[in-house]
Write a protein that holds these residues in place. Structure first.
Motif, PDB file in Angstrom:
ATOM      1  N   ASP A 136      -8.590 -15.358  -2.663  1.00 46.83           N
ATOM      2  CA  ASP A 136      -8.431 -14.869  -1.297  1.00 46.83           C
ATOM      3  C   ASP A 136      -8.319 -13.345  -1.306  1.00 46.83           C
ATOM      4  OD1 ASP A 136      -7.855 -14.343   1.306  1.00 46.83           O
ATOM      5  OD2 ASP A 136      -5.963 -15.467   1.369  1.00 46.83           O
ATOM      6  N   PRO A 137      -9.309 -12.635  -0.779  1.00 51.62           N
ATOM      7  CA  PRO A 137      -9.262 -11.166  -0.794  1.00 51.62           C
ATOM      8  C   PRO A 137      -8.126 -10.599   0.043  1.00 51.62           C
ATOM      9  CG  PRO A 137     -11.054 -11.924   0.582  1.00 51.62           C
ATOM     10  CD  PRO A 137     -10.535 -13.126  -0.121  1.00 51.62           C
ATOM     11  N   GLU A 138      -7.575 -11.422   0.944  1.00 54.86           N
ATOM     12  CA  GLU A 138      -6.491 -10.935   1.790  1.00 54.86           C
ATOM     13  C   GLU A 138      -5.209 -10.678   1.001  1.00 54.86           C
ATOM     14  OE1 GLU A 138      -6.473  -9.842   4.947  1.00 54.86           O
ATOM     15  OE2 GLU A 138      -8.635 -10.033   4.657  1.00 54.86           O
ATOM     16  N   VAL A 139      -5.147 -11.206  -0.224  1.00 57.62           N
ATOM     17  CA  VAL A 139      -4.018 -10.866  -1.090  1.00 57.62           C
ATOM     18  C   VAL A 139      -3.982  -9.355  -1.290  1.00 57.62           C
ATOM     19  CG1 VAL A 139      -3.068 -11.079  -3.419  1.00 57.62           C
ATOM     20  CG2 VAL A 139      -4.007 -13.095  -2.250  1.00 57.62           C
ATOM     21  N   THR A 140      -5.161  -8.760  -1.372  1.00 57.73           N
ATOM     22  CA  THR A 140      -5.251  -7.298  -1.484  1.00 57.73           C
ATOM     23  C   THR A 140      -5.295  -6.650  -0.113  1.00 57.73           C
ATOM     24  OG1 THR A 140      -6.382  -7.362  -3.625  1.00 57.73           O
ATOM     25  CG2 THR A 140      -6.669  -5.381  -2.295  1.00 57.73           C
ATOM     26  N   TYR A 141      -6.245  -7.073   0.728  1.00 60.16           N
ATOM     27  CA  TYR A 141      -6.459  -6.396   2.003  1.00 60.16           C
ATOM     28  C   TYR A 141      -5.275  -6.530   2.963  1.00 60.16           C
ATOM     29  CZ  TYR A 141     -11.392  -6.236   0.543  1.00 60.16           C
ATOM     30  OH  TYR A 141     -12.565  -6.013  -0.135  1.00 60.16           O
ATOM     31  N   GLY A 142      -4.514  -7.581   2.808  1.00 61.89           N
ATOM     32  CA  GLY A 142      -3.380  -7.778   3.701  1.00 61.89           C
ATOM     33  C   GLY A 142      -2.076  -7.216   3.176  1.00 61.89           C
ATOM     34  N   SER A 143      -2.127  -6.617   2.004  1.00 59.74           N
ATOM     35  CA  SER A 143      -0.898  -6.114   1.378  1.00 59.74           C
ATOM     36  C   SER A 143      -0.474  -4.771   1.962  1.00 59.74           C
ATOM     37  CB  SER A 143      -1.107  -5.953  -0.131  1.00 59.74           C
ATOM     38  OG  SER A 143      -2.006  -4.883  -0.397  1.00 59.74           O
ATOM     39  N   ALA A 144       0.801  -4.476   1.840  1.00 60.63           N
ATOM     40  CA  ALA A 144       1.324  -3.176   2.284  1.00 60.63           C
ATOM     41  C   ALA A 144       0.730  -2.049   1.454  1.00 60.63           C
ATOM     42  CB  ALA A 144       2.845  -3.171   2.186  1.00 60.63           C
ATOM     43  N   VAL A 145       0.458  -2.322   0.182  1.00 53.75           N
ATOM     44  CA  VAL A 145      -0.124  -1.294  -0.692  1.00 53.75           C
ATOM     45  C   VAL A 145      -1.482  -0.858  -0.141  1.00 53.75           C
ATOM     46  CG1 VAL A 145      -0.976  -0.774  -3.014  1.00 53.75           C
ATOM     47  CG2 VAL A 145       1.082  -2.163  -2.724  1.00 53.75           C
ATOM     48  N   TRP A 146      -2.315  -1.832   0.210  1.00 56.12           N
ATOM     49  CA  TRP A 146      -3.639  -1.515   0.745  1.00 56.12           C
ATOM     50  C   TRP A 146      -3.539  -0.797   2.094  1.00 56.12           C
ATOM     51  CZ3 TRP A 146      -8.644  -1.824  -0.955  1.00 56.12           C
ATOM     52  CH2 TRP A 146      -9.650  -1.700  -0.007  1.00 56.12           C
ATOM     53  N   LYS A 147      -2.718  -1.338   2.966  1.00 53.12           N
ATOM     54  CA  LYS A 147      -2.621  -0.788   4.316  1.00 53.12           C
ATOM     55  C   LYS A 147      -2.077   0.632   4.341  1.00 53.12           C
ATOM     56  CE  LYS A 147      -2.156  -5.288   6.587  1.00 53.12           C
ATOM     57  NZ  LYS A 147      -1.263  -6.183   7.381  1.00 53.12           N
ATOM     58  N   ASN A 148      -1.367   1.022   3.306  1.00 53.41           N
ATOM     59  CA  ASN A 148      -0.789   2.370   3.256  1.00 53.41           C
ATOM     60  C   ASN A 148      -1.679   3.380   2.538  1.00 53.41           C
ATOM     61  OD1 ASN A 148       1.673   2.074   4.700  1.00 53.41           O
ATOM     62  ND2 ASN A 148       2.548   0.946   2.980  1.00 53.41           N
ATOM     63  N   LEU A 149      -2.848   2.939   2.080  1.00 53.03           N
ATOM     64  CA  LEU A 149      -3.763   3.890   1.447  1.00 53.03           C
ATOM     65  C   LEU A 149      -4.257   4.904   2.477  1.00 53.03           C
ATOM     66  CD1 LEU A 149      -5.996   1.485  -0.694  1.00 53.03           C
ATOM     67  CD2 LEU A 149      -4.110   2.942  -1.516  1.00 53.03           C
ATOM     68  N   PRO A 150      -4.358   6.180   2.118  1.00 54.57           N
ATOM     69  CA  PRO A 150      -4.871   7.189   3.058  1.00 54.57           C
ATOM     70  C   PRO A 150      -6.246   6.834   3.610  1.00 54.57           C
ATOM     71  CG  PRO A 150      -3.820   8.258   1.196  1.00 54.57           C
ATOM     72  CD  PRO A 150      -3.857   6.795   0.870  1.00 54.57           C
ATOM     73  N   ALA A 151      -7.120   6.268   2.767  1.00 54.60           N
ATOM     74  CA  ALA A 151      -8.458   5.917   3.235  1.00 54.60           C
ATOM     75  C   ALA A 151      -8.399   4.876   4.337  1.00 54.60           C
ATOM     76  CB  ALA A 151      -9.304   5.397   2.071  1.00 54.60           C
ATOM     77  N   VAL A 152      -7.465   3.931   4.212  1.00 55.49           N
ATOM     78  CA  VAL A 152      -7.313   2.903   5.242  1.00 55.49           C
ATOM     79  C   VAL A 152      -6.783   3.529   6.529  1.00 55.49           C
ATOM     80  CG1 VAL A 152      -6.109   0.774   5.873  1.00 55.49           C
ATOM     81  CG2 VAL A 152      -6.975   1.081   3.531  1.00 55.49           C
ATOM     82  N   LYS A 153      -5.761   4.338   6.402  1.00 49.49           N
ATOM     83  CA  LYS A 153      -5.150   4.962   7.577  1.00 49.49           C
ATOM     84  C   LYS A 153      -6.119   5.904   8.293  1.00 49.49           C
ATOM     85  CE  LYS A 153      -0.313   4.775   6.067  1.00 49.49           C
ATOM     86  NZ  LYS A 153       0.899   5.570   5.758  1.00 49.49           N
TER      87      LYS A 153
END
Length: 338
Positions: free
Chosen positions: A284-301
């Protein structure tokens, strides 16, 4: 005549016994621990030799990863079991008679493989025999026993994936198939496109870093300059910067990719990120995409995460690279998010 038929039937039985071992042709990856290259995931060592006449039976001696192979000077019925080189053949005006499922699933080949037999995982000796190929292409990691069986069907050329960059690999296929002029013509067109796009992309990205990331079951893959997913364009053609750790582990090492944990992600994530789930498992890719680590990446923000095509990104052939080029340029110069 009856003796000849019996001999052919005996050969068919011998070849059919190879069915159980032909699974080594199944993936372009070197093992379960490495990401699929289409296969990730290109290259023969060189060619030599002269044909004896101008008729349809003329052959050349080609130096492949599996040694010298006598192949038709102008092959007409090519079975491509490596996945990675279907686009090279198409660019040279050669429509293969058989390809594997992974190549058939490449959206960039849509409409270009009409009438081509889908060989699935490539394990069926019967299907390959029925196609009556005059040339078979495989990756150099194929099992020796399988290579031997395939060579009894038709001349079989093994290619070491990633040894040659796209221009040299296409020229090699041009020499192999008697289409060197078409290879050179594509290279000239490609070079003009890159010369036009490179300054625009570099101006847009500036000193920013770019990552290519794919979540998989045990973590995340970061790709470099030679393992498809657009890396040949991002790091090769445009010479954009990778985060230092990707530069070291995936590019300078020559490996083409690196594996990291979710906790390590901030060190690997650039100012711009190209991503899609990996195709090699059902995690499940959401293990990564849904994580706080991913969501806090500058590129995501900052809205600088771009979703690449999951199937098409596996390929780094000329047809696929042309499609990837337009996508990459559009995203990096427009920065409109995924």
């Amino acid at each position: 005549m009856r003796n000849r038929q019996l001999q052919r039937y005996g050969l068919f039985l011998v070849l059919a016994m190879a069915l159980a071992v032909l699974s080594a042709c199944g993936q372009g990856s070197s093992g379960p621990s490495a990401p699929d290259s289409s296969s990730s995931p290109a290259p023969a060592a060189g060619s030599s030799g002269q044909g004896a006449s101008g008729d349809a039976n003329e052959t050349i001696t080609y130096r492949a990863a599996n040694g010298e192979v006598q192949i038709p000077k102008h092959p007409k019925r090519v079975v491509e079991l490596a996945n990675s080189y279907v686009g090279h053949l198409l660019t040279l005006g050669i429509k293969p008679v058989g390809v594997k499922q992974q190549a058939a699933d490449n959206p960039y080949f849509k409409g270009k493989l009409d009438g081509v037999d889908n060989l699935g995982d490539g394990q069926s000796i019967e299907k390959i025999l029925q196609l009556q190929p005059d040339l078979i292409i495989v990756l150099s990691i194929v099992e020796p026993a399988v290579l031997e069986k395939l060579s009894k069907i038709a001349p079989t050329v093994a290619i070491e994936y990633g040894k040659l960059p796209v221009r040299e690999q296409l020229l090699e296929f041009g020499r192999m198939t008697g289409n060197e002029d078409k290879a050179k013509a594509w290279i000239e067109r490609w070079d003009r496109k890159i010369a036009d796009y490179r300054p625009k992309v570099k101006a847009a990205v500036g000193d920013g870093t770019v990552s290519i990331l794919q979540p998989y079951a045990k973590g995340i893959y970061a790709f470099g300059h030679s393992f498809a997913r657009g890396g040949e364009i991002v790091y090769g053609e445009f010479q954009l910067k990778a985060p230092p750790i990707i530069q070291k582990e995936a590019i300078d090492s020559g490996k083409g990719y690196a594996s990291l944990s979710l906790e390590q992600l901030p060190d690997y994530a650039g100012d711009y990120v190209f991503t899609s789930p990996w195709t090699g498992d059902t995690a499940d890719p959401e293990v990564t995409y849904g994580s706080a680590v991913w969501k806090n990446l500058p590129a995501v923000k900052n809205g600088r995460v771009f979703t690449i095509d999951r199937q098409g990104s596996l390929f780094n052939d000329p047809v696929s690279l042309e499609e990837q080029l337009e996508f990459i340029v559009g995203k990096l110069t427009g920065a409109n998010g995924s």
